[in-house]
Design a protein around this motif. Sequence first.
Motif, mmCIF file in Angstrom:
data_model
loop_
_atom_site.group_PDB
_atom_site.id
_atom_site.type_symbol
_atom_site.label_atom_id
_atom_site.label_comp_id
_atom_site.label_asym_id
_atom_site.label_seq_id
_atom_site.Cartn_x
_atom_site.Cartn_y
_atom_site.Cartn_z
ATOM 1 N N LYS A 68 -1.049 12.226 4.914
ATOM 2 C CA LYS A 68 -0.573 11.752 5.403
ATOM 3 C C LYS A 68 -1.737 10.884 6.587
ATOM 4 C CE LYS A 68 3.284 14.065 6.578
ATOM 5 N NZ LYS A 68 4.323 14.936 7.597
ATOM 6 N N LEU A 69 -2.837 11.294 6.844
ATOM 7 C CA LEU A 69 -3.902 10.703 6.893
ATOM 8 C C LEU A 69 -5.086 9.259 5.529
ATOM 9 C CD1 LEU A 69 -6.098 13.646 9.088
ATOM 10 C CD2 LEU A 69 -4.626 11.564 10.234
ATOM 11 N N GLN A 73 -0.062 23.070 4.738
ATOM 12 C CA GLN A 73 0.192 22.008 5.594
ATOM 13 C C GLN A 73 -0.582 21.425 6.561
ATOM 14 O OE1 GLN A 73 2.000 24.545 9.405
ATOM 15 N NE2 GLN A 73 3.264 25.949 8.138
ATOM 16 N N GLU A 74 -1.621 21.880 5.940
ATOM 17 C CA GLU A 74 -3.204 20.760 6.410
ATOM 18 C C GLU A 74 -3.074 19.761 5.242
ATOM 19 O OE1 GLU A 74 -6.548 20.532 8.508
ATOM 20 O OE2 GLU A 74 -5.361 21.711 8.859
ATOM 21 N N ALA A 75 -2.579 20.569 3.401
ATOM 22 C CA ALA A 75 -2.769 19.151 3.113
ATOM 23 C C ALA A 75 -1.889 17.816 3.178
ATOM 24 C CB ALA A 75 -2.647 19.980 1.694
ATOM 25 N N ASP A 76 -0.737 18.381 3.240
ATOM 26 C CA ASP A 76 0.370 17.724 3.569
ATOM 27 C C ASP A 76 -0.183 16.197 4.787
ATOM 28 O OD1 ASP A 76 2.342 18.112 2.306
ATOM 29 O OD2 ASP A 76 3.957 19.204 3.457
ATOM 30 N N GLY A 77 -0.972 16.769 5.813
ATOM 31 C CA GLY A 77 -1.360 15.607 7.028
ATOM 32 C C GLY A 77 -2.846 15.788 6.911
ATOM 33 N N ILE A 78 -2.637 16.015 6.055
ATOM 34 C CA ILE A 78 -4.004 14.905 5.280
ATOM 35 C C ILE A 78 -4.268 14.324 4.288
ATOM 36 C CG2 ILE A 78 -6.520 15.081 3.463
ATOM 37 C CD1 ILE A 78 -6.919 18.394 4.682
ATOM 38 N N MET A 136 0.337 -1.039 -0.213
ATOM 39 C CA MET A 136 0.270 -0.442 -0.207
ATOM 40 C C MET A 136 0.502 1.402 -0.316
ATOM 41 S SD MET A 136 -3.070 1.312 -0.435
ATOM 42 C CE MET A 136 -3.747 -0.966 0.627
ATOM 43 N N PRO A 137 0.709 2.174 -1.341
ATOM 44 C CA PRO A 137 1.555 3.608 -0.599
ATOM 45 C C PRO A 137 1.162 3.819 -0.011
ATOM 46 C CG PRO A 137 -0.042 3.358 -2.613
ATOM 47 C CD PRO A 137 0.051 2.272 -1.617
ATOM 48 N N VAL A 138 2.481 4.865 0.462
ATOM 49 C CA VAL A 138 2.227 5.946 2.045
ATOM 50 C C VAL A 138 2.599 7.444 1.609
ATOM 51 C CG1 VAL A 138 2.564 4.236 3.227
ATOM 52 C CG2 VAL A 138 4.685 6.241 2.022
ATOM 53 N N ALA A 139 1.986 8.348 1.789
ATOM 54 C CA ALA A 139 2.267 9.724 1.352
ATOM 55 C C ALA A 139 3.868 10.050 0.734
ATOM 56 C CB ALA A 139 1.392 10.376 2.924
ATOM 57 N N ALA A 140 4.896 9.165 1.467
ATOM 58 C CA ALA A 140 5.630 10.647 0.949
ATOM 59 C C ALA A 140 5.727 9.232 -0.284
ATOM 60 C CB ALA A 140 6.935 9.406 2.279
ATOM 61 N N ASP A 141 5.243 8.416 -1.058
ATOM 62 C CA ASP A 141 5.768 7.672 -1.956
ATOM 63 C C ASP A 141 4.528 8.649 -3.247
ATOM 64 O OD1 ASP A 141 6.650 5.623 -0.951
ATOM 65 O OD2 ASP A 141 4.587 4.513 -1.207
ATOM 66 N N PHE A 142 3.517 10.116 -3.286
ATOM 67 C CA PHE A 142 3.090 10.902 -4.282
ATOM 68 C C PHE A 142 4.276 11.798 -4.614
ATOM 69 C CE2 PHE A 142 0.070 8.936 -2.169
ATOM 70 C CZ PHE A 142 -0.843 8.165 -3.400
ATOM 71 N N SER A 143 4.355 12.173 -5.589
ATOM 72 C CA SER A 143 5.322 13.089 -6.236
ATOM 73 C C SER A 143 4.200 14.621 -6.721
ATOM 74 C CB SER A 143 6.097 13.068 -7.071
ATOM 75 O OG SER A 143 5.009 12.350 -8.644
ATOM 76 N N LEU A 144 5.002 15.401 -6.198
ATOM 77 C CA LEU A 144 3.974 16.604 -6.466
ATOM 78 C C LEU A 144 3.945 16.975 -8.369
ATOM 79 C CD1 LEU A 144 2.648 19.267 -5.032
ATOM 80 C CD2 LEU A 144 5.062 20.888 -4.562
ATOM 81 N N GLN A 145 2.969 17.302 -8.353
ATOM 82 C CA GLN A 145 2.759 17.499 -9.740
ATOM 83 C C GLN A 145 2.012 18.822 -10.169
ATOM 84 O OE1 GLN A 145 3.267 15.364 -12.295
ATOM 85 N NE2 GLN A 145 4.398 13.901 -10.669
#
Length: 234
Positions: A229-230, A222-227, A1-10
């Motif tokens: 990760k949820l 900051q809010e988007a990064d936290g979301i 399962m992917p985690v937040a850190a696997d996503f790259s900004l486009q």
Amino acid sequence: MPVAADFSLQRVQVSVFTPEAGQFKASAFLRIILSEFANRYDGEPTVIAGPKDVPQVLISSGNKEWNLVAFTSRIDSVWNSVGDGPSRLADMAMECARPVLAYRDRSGVYVGRVGVIITRTCENPNPAQTLIDRFCQDDVKADNSPASPLRHSRSFEIHNHKRYQCGDMDINSWVRCKSGARVADNAPVIIVEQDINSLNEELNTRRFDGQQLEGFVSMACQEADGILKLYFPQ
């Protein structure tokens, strides 16, 4: 399962809403922006004398990394990844905000609403099934069960909207997770789109000064990064 850190900004977009539509002048907008950001927006500008619901000015960089679209009562400042390596969300969002801030400061127009829209992707061999496995209960996600309504899914999407207080103001938070394909090479990816914005009901009463606008953009990142990760925890 992917985690937040696997996503790259486009893609990052900072939008501001300026209700005083009658004050917008395309020539003044171009003069203000190009006096400070001519090196960034080095493409040929487009000016359209049309109704207020269509863009009045479009300017971009030659490689399409940066785009600025002005309506009579809204400005969209956009950064697109051009594949030069990873980029930090907070950095790119603040860079998107810079021309908007310059226009606000020099034109005197007031900003009544702000939004930050973020798109990130993660390569995945079966994005639809991965999202189904992550967000659906066992009795509906089993791909090998004839009773599963999601059996043989080729694409999948979830869309969630929340409204809540963040700091001293209420915000909207939209999250869309969907399967898709990367434009450059058609590789299968999970796409996460987030939109954090102030309330439309406050458009005509709230006034964002420069510091407040920067603060909203920083908070939204900051809010988007936290979301994220949820949705995709470690």
